[in-house]
Design an enzyme around this catalytic site. Structure first.
Site, PDB file in Angstrom:
ATOM      1  N   SER A 218      10.460 -11.865  15.888  1.00  0.00           N
ATOM      2  CA  SER A 218       9.515 -11.632  14.783  1.00  0.00           C
ATOM      3  C   SER A 218      10.192 -11.416  13.445  1.00  0.00           C
ATOM      4  CB  SER A 218       8.566 -10.486  15.104  1.00  0.00           C
ATOM      5  OG  SER A 218       9.234  -9.457  15.747  1.00  0.00           O
TER       6      SER A 218
ATOM      7  N   LYS B  22       0.795  -1.230   0.000  1.00  0.00           N
ATOM      8  CA  LYS B  22       0.000   0.000   0.000  1.00  0.00           C
ATOM      9  C   LYS B  22       0.828   1.281   0.000  1.00  0.00           C
ATOM     10  CE  LYS B  22      -1.444  -0.078   4.915  1.00  0.00           C
ATOM     11  NZ  LYS B  22      -2.644  -0.117   5.774  1.00  0.00           N
TER      12      LYS B  22
ATOM     13  N   ARG C 289      11.068  -2.018   8.707  1.00  0.00           N
ATOM     14  CA  ARG C 289      12.105  -0.979   8.610  1.00  0.00           C
ATOM     15  C   ARG C 289      12.388  -0.314   9.957  1.00  0.00           C
ATOM     16  NH1 ARG C 289      11.465   3.626   4.113  1.00  0.00           N
ATOM     17  NH2 ARG C 289       9.856   4.245   5.568  1.00  0.00           N
TER      18      ARG C 289
ATOM     19  N   ARG D  44       8.608  -9.061  28.303  1.00  0.00           N
ATOM     20  CA  ARG D  44       7.975  -7.754  28.093  1.00  0.00           C
ATOM     21  C   ARG D  44       6.667  -7.579  28.836  1.00  0.00           C
ATOM     22  NH1 ARG D  44       9.229  -6.816  21.755  1.00  0.00           N
ATOM     23  NH2 ARG D  44      11.411  -6.403  22.220  1.00  0.00           N
TER      24      ARG D  44
ATOM     25  N   HIS E   2       5.108  -2.765  24.285  1.00  0.00           N
ATOM     26  CA  HIS E   2       6.528  -2.612  24.604  1.00  0.00           C
ATOM     27  C   HIS E   2       6.632  -1.711  25.823  1.00  0.00           C
ATOM     28  CE1 HIS E   2      10.777  -1.945  24.422  1.00  0.00           C
ATOM     29  NE2 HIS E   2      10.860  -2.854  23.470  1.00  0.00           N
TER      30      HIS E   2
ATOM     31  N   GLU F  60      18.566  -9.687  25.047  1.00  0.00           N
ATOM     32  CA  GLU F  60      17.317  -8.947  25.249  1.00  0.00           C
ATOM     33  C   GLU F  60      16.436  -9.673  26.249  1.00  0.00           C
ATOM     34  OE1 GLU F  60      15.386  -7.821  21.644  1.00  0.00           O
ATOM     35  OE2 GLU F  60      17.109  -6.705  20.924  1.00  0.00           O
TER      36      GLU F  60
ATOM     37  N   GLU G  25       3.875 -10.942  10.903  1.00  0.00           N
ATOM     38  CA  GLU G  25       3.077 -10.516  12.061  1.00  0.00           C
ATOM     39  C   GLU G  25       1.579 -10.763  11.865  1.00  0.00           C
ATOM     40  OE1 GLU G  25       4.357  -6.811  13.701  1.00  0.00           O
ATOM     41  OE2 GLU G  25       2.591  -6.629  14.997  1.00  0.00           O
TER      42      GLU G  25
HETATM   43  C1  LIG Z   1       9.690   0.220  16.445  1.00  0.00           C
HETATM   44  C2  LIG Z   1       9.723  -1.271  16.237  1.00  0.00           C
HETATM   45  C3  LIG Z   1      10.838  -1.987  16.619  1.00  0.00           C
HETATM   46  C4  LIG Z   1      10.891  -3.370  16.430  1.00  0.00           C
HETATM   47  N1  LIG Z   1      12.031  -4.050  16.748  1.00  0.00           N
HETATM   48  C5  LIG Z   1      12.101  -5.372  16.463  1.00  0.00           C
HETATM   49  C6  LIG Z   1      13.323  -6.091  16.649  1.00  0.00           C
HETATM   50  O1  LIG Z   1      14.329  -5.536  17.061  1.00  0.00           O
HETATM   51  N2  LIG Z   1      13.341  -7.416  16.338  1.00  0.00           N
HETATM   52  C7  LIG Z   1      12.246  -8.082  15.863  1.00  0.00           C
HETATM   53  O2  LIG Z   1      12.316  -9.291  15.598  1.00  0.00           O
HETATM   54  N3  LIG Z   1      11.082  -7.403  15.661  1.00  0.00           N
HETATM   55  C8  LIG Z   1      10.987  -6.088  15.928  1.00  0.00           C
HETATM   56  N4  LIG Z   1       9.824  -5.416  15.697  1.00  0.00           N
HETATM   57  C9  LIG Z   1       8.681  -6.142  15.138  1.00  0.00           C
HETATM   58  C10 LIG Z   1       8.932  -6.416  13.667  1.00  0.00           C
HETATM   59  O3  LIG Z   1       9.514  -5.284  13.084  1.00  0.00           O
HETATM   60  C11 LIG Z   1       7.647  -6.750  12.933  1.00  0.00           C
HETATM   61  O4  LIG Z   1       6.894  -7.684  13.648  1.00  0.00           O
HETATM   62  C12 LIG Z   1       7.966  -7.341  11.579  1.00  0.00           C
HETATM   63  O5  LIG Z   1       8.842  -6.505  10.881  1.00  0.00           O
HETATM   64  C13 LIG Z   1       6.690  -7.537  10.780  1.00  0.00           C
HETATM   65  O6  LIG Z   1       7.052  -7.890   9.472  1.00  0.00           O
HETATM   66  P1  LIG Z   1       5.924  -8.199   8.427  1.00  0.00           P
HETATM   67  O7  LIG Z   1       6.596  -8.473   7.138  1.00  0.00           O
HETATM   68  O8  LIG Z   1       5.014  -9.214   8.969  1.00  0.00           O
HETATM   69  O9  LIG Z   1       5.059  -6.852   8.353  1.00  0.00           O
HETATM   70  P2  LIG Z   1       5.497  -5.328   8.019  1.00  0.00           P
HETATM   71  O10 LIG Z   1       6.959  -5.162   8.040  1.00  0.00           O
HETATM   72  O11 LIG Z   1       4.682  -4.457   8.873  1.00  0.00           O
HETATM   73  O12 LIG Z   1       4.992  -5.189   6.541  1.00  0.00           O
HETATM   74  C14 LIG Z   1       3.616  -5.153   6.237  1.00  0.00           C
HETATM   75  C15 LIG Z   1       3.474  -4.747   4.785  1.00  0.00           C
HETATM   76  O13 LIG Z   1       2.123  -4.886   4.355  1.00  0.00           O
HETATM   77  C16 LIG Z   1       1.719  -3.722   3.658  1.00  0.00           C
HETATM   78  N5  LIG Z   1       0.259  -3.642   3.793  1.00  0.00           N
HETATM   79  C17 LIG Z   1      -0.466  -3.590   4.940  1.00  0.00           C
HETATM   80  N6  LIG Z   1      -1.784  -3.560   4.639  1.00  0.00           N
HETATM   81  C18 LIG Z   1      -1.888  -3.604   3.285  1.00  0.00           C
HETATM   82  C19 LIG Z   1      -2.978  -3.590   2.383  1.00  0.00           C
HETATM   83  N7  LIG Z   1      -4.246  -3.525   2.793  1.00  0.00           N
HETATM   84  N8  LIG Z   1      -2.714  -3.628   1.054  1.00  0.00           N
HETATM   85  C20 LIG Z   1      -1.428  -3.686   0.607  1.00  0.00           C
HETATM   86  N9  LIG Z   1      -0.363  -3.687   1.422  1.00  0.00           N
HETATM   87  C21 LIG Z   1      -0.589  -3.657   2.741  1.00  0.00           C
HETATM   88  C22 LIG Z   1       2.492  -2.607   4.336  1.00  0.00           C
HETATM   89  O14 LIG Z   1       2.573  -1.472   3.527  1.00  0.00           O
HETATM   90  C23 LIG Z   1       3.857  -3.295   4.535  1.00  0.00           C
HETATM   91  O15 LIG Z   1       4.616  -3.248   3.353  1.00  0.00           O
HETATM   92  C24 LIG Z   1       9.761  -4.040  15.872  1.00  0.00           C
HETATM   93  C25 LIG Z   1       8.634  -3.311  15.501  1.00  0.00           C
HETATM   94  C26 LIG Z   1       8.609  -1.936  15.671  1.00  0.00           C
HETATM   95  C27 LIG Z   1       7.386  -1.189  15.235  1.00  0.00           C
END
Ligand SMILES: Cc1cc2nc3c(=O)[nH]c(=O)nc-3n(C[C@H](O)[C@H](O)[C@H](O)COP(=O)(O)OP(=O)(O)OC[C@H]3O[C@@H](n4cnc5c(N)ncnc54)[C@H](O)[C@@H]3O)c2cc1C
Length: 554
Positions: free
Chosen positions: A377, A32, A41, A278, A232, A115, A361
């Site tokens: 994660s 999106k 990121r 946590r 957190h 951690e 996630e």
């Molecule tokens: C500040 C912060 C620090 C963190 N630190 C850590 C860490 O140190 N170690 C660790 O393991 N985890 C950490 N986490 C958790 C971890 O970053 C996330 O759980 C993980 O990156 C999720 O990855 P993902 O690919 O599932 O989702 P995301 O990385 O959230 O990607 C989701 C994607 O889906 C897209 N999307 C969503 N809805 C739609 C839609 N309707 N249509 C099209 N596209 C859509 C978004 O644009 C995005 O590209 C942290 C999270 C945060 C917020």
């Protein structure tokens, strides 16, 4: 028609896409925002994996189970900790550069951090505390450059497209258009990330609106463990959103939580003191905030040497807020951070509807149970994203009774729809962006107050009433008709409402405290070890968790 349509471009989606494309399948990644826009990121602390000679997958396994409050699926955790080191090495081979110990040269051993909840140092990190940035960078380069992958940026997926009982694509809308389009695919992978935006204080970026879980609920797919939202404990207490995270790695390096009188209180709360899981730390802070009428406590990181070098991102956030962590304590409070539950999958990422897969996630594989272990994660995205891509390439169709899918009654007919549906915005109503923003704000505030770190029956009933009221107000007829159409904002609001309703209903039903679900009126973990599984928005069943296996493997 593409072979695989991946919704989302974080660590999970990009890993699934690349794996499927490497196996010769045609893949479309629909996301999106920009390709690199993701919660991934933002990740700071790192990726947990048993890489050092003093560590083992066994130890990582037992730490993960201890954090999970009895609801982890041991088989899924075995997959995570067993395959994690290989996936991490593959990521390094793709170009992801992790920090090295000693002189930091490429041949030096990896620098490992400790951690909360980990019994030793096993977390690899990049750029000090910019791990997610490096992971996302490496995956974007590897995936976008792959000839088998087509990228569609700025496309919002609104709903799953179901044909003859099989998920056969998705309905999406491009940023430059209000006209939804059906994109057909042989397989659809939900990789949409979390739902931290349900709460007014969150570390999650604005894109984390629970769209994947909402689409699965609307299609009637099984969703579980949704009541377990991890907070957190140490987000910087500062008005900026998302809240800057003060990573657990700070406490791993010696930072200490202090109350308003300077007392270091965690040693009295848990044997691991400041490095307790946590949920324990968040509750210890939240209780003090409520009892003492405060809005923050303090993190004393003044003992950390080389702070700006070791934690450059956090250093920059603190400096932006006018704080110097080497000299003063940092104000902290809990913030919604990670959604432990989601779309139920087997250990290959297959969801309960044929043609549908989920990873990252958005998924509930069973690895987190009632509470995620820190830094598991990103690893989950790498391991289960890979398994999804590989299982699709291997010709798998439909789920098997493994991982969190074990015991889920697949003969239950799906119960799609319900009062809420992300399909609602397909005919964009005339609404008003302020009206929608106001409703989102109200939902976030009420979820934070009534369904946050500390919950009780009365509060949850008020949260349910609030969700219902906002659902009614979000109907197009309720908007005042001022301003232009805002189908995207409205679609995200509908996603948040669907997920919020499921969180609240499951939290009401769970008459106990377990992991990151804490009920003041039921403070003990006394229910049988069960998952609450939603089939769509209308039906919930309880499924025994794999306790027999877990006892044996402990
Ligand atoms: C500040 C912060 C620090 C963190 N630190 C850590 C860490 O140190 N170690 C660790 O393991 N985890 C950490 N986490 C958790 C971890 O970053 C996330 O759980 C993980 O990156 C999720 O990855 P993902 O690919 O599932 O989702 P995301 O990385 O959230 O990607 C989701 C994607 O889906 C897209 N999307 C969503 N809805 C739609 C839609 N309707 N249509 C099209 N596209 C859509 C978004 O644009 C995005 O590209 C942290 C999270 C945060 C917020």
């Amino acid at each position: 028609m593409t072979d695989v349509l991946v919704l989302g471009s974080g660590v999970a989606g990009l890993t699934a896409a690349r794996t499927a494309a490497e196996a010769g399948l045609s893949v479309t990644v629909l996301t999106k925002g920009e390709l690199a826009a993701s919660a991934t990121r933002y990740a700071q602390g790192g990726v947990a994996a048993a890489l050092s000679p003093s560590d083992s997958p066994e130890l990582h396994f037992s730490d993960t189970l201890s954090a999970g409050g009895g609801l982890c699926d041991p088989e899924a955790v075995r997959v995570l900790v067993g395959e994690g080191p290989t996936r991490l090495r593959e990521l390094m081979a793709l170009g992801a550069a992790f920090d090295r110990a000693g002189d930091g040269s490429p041949g030096a051993p990896l620098a490992l951090a400790r951690e909360g909840g980990h019994s030793l140092a096993r977390v690899v990190h990049a750029g000090g505390d910019a791990t997610g940035h490096e992971v996302e960078r490496a995956l974007v380069v590897a995936t976008a450059g792959h000839p088998g992958v087509t990228v569609q940026e700025g496309w919002l997926a609104l709903s799953l497209y179901v044909e003859d009982g099989r998920v056969a694509g998705a309905v999406g809308v491009a940023s430059h258009s209000a006209a939804p389009v059906v994109m057909k695919a042989r397989h659809v992978v939900l990789a949409c990330g979390g739902a931290g935006q349900l709460y007014s204080v969150t570390t999650n970026p604005a894109l984390s609106t629970g769209d994947g879980v909402a689409m699965a609920l609307a299609a009637g797919a099984a969703v579980a463990d949704i009541e377990f939202m991890q907070f957190h404990p140490t987000a910087l207490h500062h008005p900026v959103m998302p809240r800057p995270l003060l990573s657990e790695a700070l406490r791993g390096e010696g930072a200490v939580l202090r109350d308003e009188q300077g007392v270091a209180f965690m040693a009295a709360e848990h044997p691991l003191a400041d490095l307790a899981p946590r949920d324990v730390v968040s509750r210890a802070i939240a209780r003090r905030l409520v009892d003492r009428g405060l809005d923050h406590l303090w993190l004393d990181a003044t003992s950390i040497e080389d702070f700006p070098k070791r934690f450059p991102t956090i250093w920059a956030h603190c400096r932006d807020a006018g704080l110097d962590p080497t000299r003063e304590w940092l104000p902290v409070a809990p913030a919604a951070h990670y959604h432990c539950g989601g779309v139920v999958t087997d250990v290959d990422g297959a969801a309960s509807l044929p043609g549908l897969w989920a990873c990252g996630e958005v998924a509930c594989t069973g690895i987190h149970g009632a509470n995620r272990l820190a830094s598991n994660s990103l690893l989950e995205g790498l391991v289960f994203g890979h398994r999804v891509g590989a299982a699709i390439a291997a010709g798998r169709t439909g789920p098997e009774p493994t991982g969190a899918m074990r015991g889920v009654p697949l003969d239950e007919p799906p119960a799609p729809g319900g009062a809420l549906s992300p399909q609602t915005p397909l005919s964009p109503p005339v609404d008003n962006s302020q009206h929608v923003a106001g409703l989102r704000d109200r939902l976030q505030r009420d979820m934070t107050t009534f369904a946050g770190v500390l919950r009780d029956g009365d509060g949850l009933a008020r949260a349910a009433a609030s969700v219902a009221g906002i659902e009614a107000a979000a109907n197009p007829e309720s908007a005042d008709g001022q301003g232009g159409p805002e189908p995207r904002a409205l679609a995200e609001l509908h996603s948040l409402l669907a997920v919020g309703r499921a969180v609240v209903l499951a939290a009401i039903e769970r008459h106990e405290s377990r992991g990151c679900h804490h009920r003041l009126d039921f403070p003990e973990p006394h229910q049988p070890l069960e998952r609450i599984v939603h089939f769509g928005l209308a039906r919930r069943v309880r499924v025994p968790a794999a306790t027999a296996v877990s006892e044996r493997e402990r």
